[in-house]
Design an enzyme around this catalytic site. Structure first.
Site, PDB file in Angstrom:
ATOM      1  CG  ASP A  30      -2.134   0.760   0.985  1.00 58.01           C
ATOM      2  OD1 ASP A  30      -3.190   0.246   0.769  1.00 58.01           O
ATOM      3  OD2 ASP A  30      -2.145   2.044   0.763  1.00 58.01           O
ATOM      4  CE  LYS A  35      -5.452   1.090   4.586  1.00 54.24           C
ATOM      5  NZ  LYS A  35      -6.078   0.740   3.381  1.00 54.24           N
ATOM      6  CD  GLU A 149     -12.878 -12.237  -2.522  1.00 57.97           C
ATOM      7  OE1 GLU A 149     -11.644 -12.563  -2.955  1.00 57.97           O
ATOM      8  OE2 GLU A 149     -13.675 -12.898  -1.952  1.00 57.97           O
ATOM      9  CD  GLU A 153     -17.669  -3.708   4.616  1.00 60.12           C
ATOM     10  OE1 GLU A 153     -17.800  -3.301   5.771  1.00 60.12           O
ATOM     11  OE2 GLU A 153     -17.528  -2.871   3.669  1.00 60.12           O
ATOM     12  CG  PHE A 250     -29.142 -11.245   0.215  1.00 64.84           C
ATOM     13  CD1 PHE A 250     -28.453 -12.365   0.752  1.00 64.84           C
ATOM     14  CD2 PHE A 250     -28.647 -10.000   0.041  1.00 64.84           C
ATOM     15  CE1 PHE A 250     -27.135 -11.916   1.245  1.00 64.84           C
ATOM     16  CE2 PHE A 250     -27.254  -9.863   0.747  1.00 64.84           C
ATOM     17  CZ  PHE A 250     -26.500 -10.679   1.169  1.00 64.84           C
ATOM     18  CB  ALA A 253     -38.535  -6.236   4.866  1.00 62.97           C
ATOM     19  CB  CYS A 261     -20.363  -3.927  -2.613  1.00 59.31           C
ATOM     20  SG  CYS A 261     -18.771  -4.426  -2.145  1.00 59.31           S
TER      21      CYS A 261
END
Ligand code: UDX
Length: 434
Positions: A30, A35, A149, A153, A250, A253, A261
């Site tokens: 990075d 970081k 990918e 999360e 998924f 509600a 994403c």
């Protein structure tokens, strides 16, 4: 195998660590020195259950190397994964690919021998072709393939280890063998290894996210209808989800979908399709419906507390877009909290992942250290994120107010139980028993 992950954001760090854990030597690069210094001293820059331990284990075993030295990392590796961010361009639906192209130029500059370049970043159809154009001077050294990918999360390590499928897109069939070898520990545990063209793989990623966002939006709109007709939306989810053609996942509600994403990728898909003069009208209406949902649910507070919110005490439980993450991107709380404060309410919030910089400057908004402190004097408690610790709260014990109201946007509690406990309880897509 020797791998280099460029970008230690969510995708690069989690997949790099997990690749190291299945026996590869992985350089995580990075340009952010801060970081990398943190990672080298054992501190993960992201909140992900189990990741810290896995980083430590593989770092100590010398399989995981954190560095800012991109030249060394590239030259020490055979497979180079591009894992940099692909945000939405400000003021448009388009994807900003500048980080992807910049890092491709770095790869070109530093590579002296053959490499396989793999895009793990979510990139629009045809990006692989553009990357190849950057490499045209040393064309023979590079093979560009796509390996999107799909990890979520908060569940990223499990998702990496037990994926439903691994998607590899390449126009050079020989490269499938190398990728199959890399993923063989996961394939042997049952992951489906799916190969297609490079463009096909690029589109699969966007199509997956857009389809999941569509499922959520569909059930959220049905929840609105259920509220008007005294039907329990959860029965609808179960009833339709038991049809294997539809599938049960998924279909919960709740608030508008958020995160790093779905909002970004639905927009990215629409704008990529426009480039090819294709109107993805369904995805467009999903984006619009999700926007409307944020204001619909935010304004519902008036049905519960009345028009005037002045000095009303609203306590929010959970402000991240989902549990087990500290990610605030596109969370409904970003709209709700400023709206309530602007309308004179006194808002407090508690989140297991800590205080948020997004709310520090907002007048009348305070962070509390735990559920009890947050809710003790509330007029209304809003359950916004389904963290485990919010699932069995004794509301009567933590707040003695007679007319305490609860707005549960994740349907964590049974309306009948709440009624029995004399609580005024509101949820999403279920009959109102008050
Ligand atoms: C998503 C995809 O699932 C993953 O494959 C991709 O790699 C990245 O984007 P993530 O954003 O981490 O993962 O979270 P996810 O669990 O998919 O939830 C996204 C949003 O949808 C959240 O706001 C969540 O609360 C919401 N959601 C999810 C619902 O409202 N209902 C559901 O049934 C599922």
């Amino acid at each position: 195998m020797k791998l280099c992950m460029i970008g230690t954001g969510y995708v690069g760090l989690v997949s790099g660590t997990c690749f190291a854990d299945i026996g590869n030597q992985v350089y995580c690069v990075d340009k952010d020195k801060n970081k990398i210094d943190k990672l080298n001293s054992g501190i993960s820059p992201i909140y992900e259950p189990g990741l810290d331990e896995l980083i430590k284990k593989n770092y100590n075993a010398n399989r995981l190397i954190f560095t800012t030295d991109i030249k060394k990392a590239i030259n020490s590796s055979d497979l180079i994964f591009i894992c940099v961010g692909t945000p939405t361009k400000k003021g448009s639906l388009k994807v900003d690919l500048s980080f992807v192209y910049k890092c491709s130029k770095e790869i070109l500059k530093h590579s002296t021998k053959k490499k396989i370049i793999i895009t793990k970043s979510t990139v629009p159809v045809g990006t692989g072709d553009e990357i190849e154009k950057i490499f045209k001077k040393k064309k023979k050294l590079f093979n560009v393939i796509s390996n999107p990918e799909f990890l979520r999360e908060g569940e990223a390590i499990r998702d990496f280890r037990y994926p439903d499928r691994i998607v590899i897109g390449s126009d050079n069939k020989n490269k499938f063998k190398t990728m199959r070898k890399l993923y063989s520990p996961l394939i042997s545990k049952g992951a489906k290894f799916f190969t297609t063209s490079r463009k096909g793989a690029e589109l699969i990623k966007y199509a997956s996210n857009a389809f999941l966002a569509t499922k959520i939006t569909f059930i959220n709109e049905l929840a609105n209808l259920c509220e008007k007709t005294n039907i329990n939306v959860e029965d609808i989810s179960l009833g339709i989800g038991s049809d294997t053609r539809i599938g049960s996942r998924f279909l919960r509600a709740g608030p508008a979908y958020g995160g790093s994403c779905f909002p970004k990728d639905t927009k990215g898909l629409v704008s990529a399709a426009e480039k090819y003069k294709t109107n993805l009208s369904i995805v467009k209406s999903v984006i619009n419906s999700n926007h409307r949902r944020v204001s619909l649910l935010t304004k519902r507070v008036h049905q519960i507390l009345g028009k005037n919110l002045k000095n009303k005490k609203i306590s929010i439980l959970g402000v991240t877009f989902k549990p087990n993450t500290d990610d605030m991107r596109d969370s409904t709380s970003l709209k709700m909290i400023p709206y309530y404060c602007k309308n004179g309410a006194k808002v407090s919030y508690y989140d297991p992942s800590g205080e948020k910089k997004e709310f520090k400057q907002i007048k009348n908004c305070t962070y509390k250290k735990n559920i009890k402190e947050n809710c003790v004097d509330a007029d209304l408690i809003i359950l916004l994120t389904e963290w485990d610790e919010f699932k069995s709260i004794d509301f009567k014990k933590i707040n003695k107010k007679k007319n305490l109201k609860i707005f549960d946007l994740r349907n964590l509690y049974a309306p009948e139980e709440m009624k029995k406990n004399k609580l005024q309880y509101y949820s999403v897509g279920r009959p109102n028993l008050n």
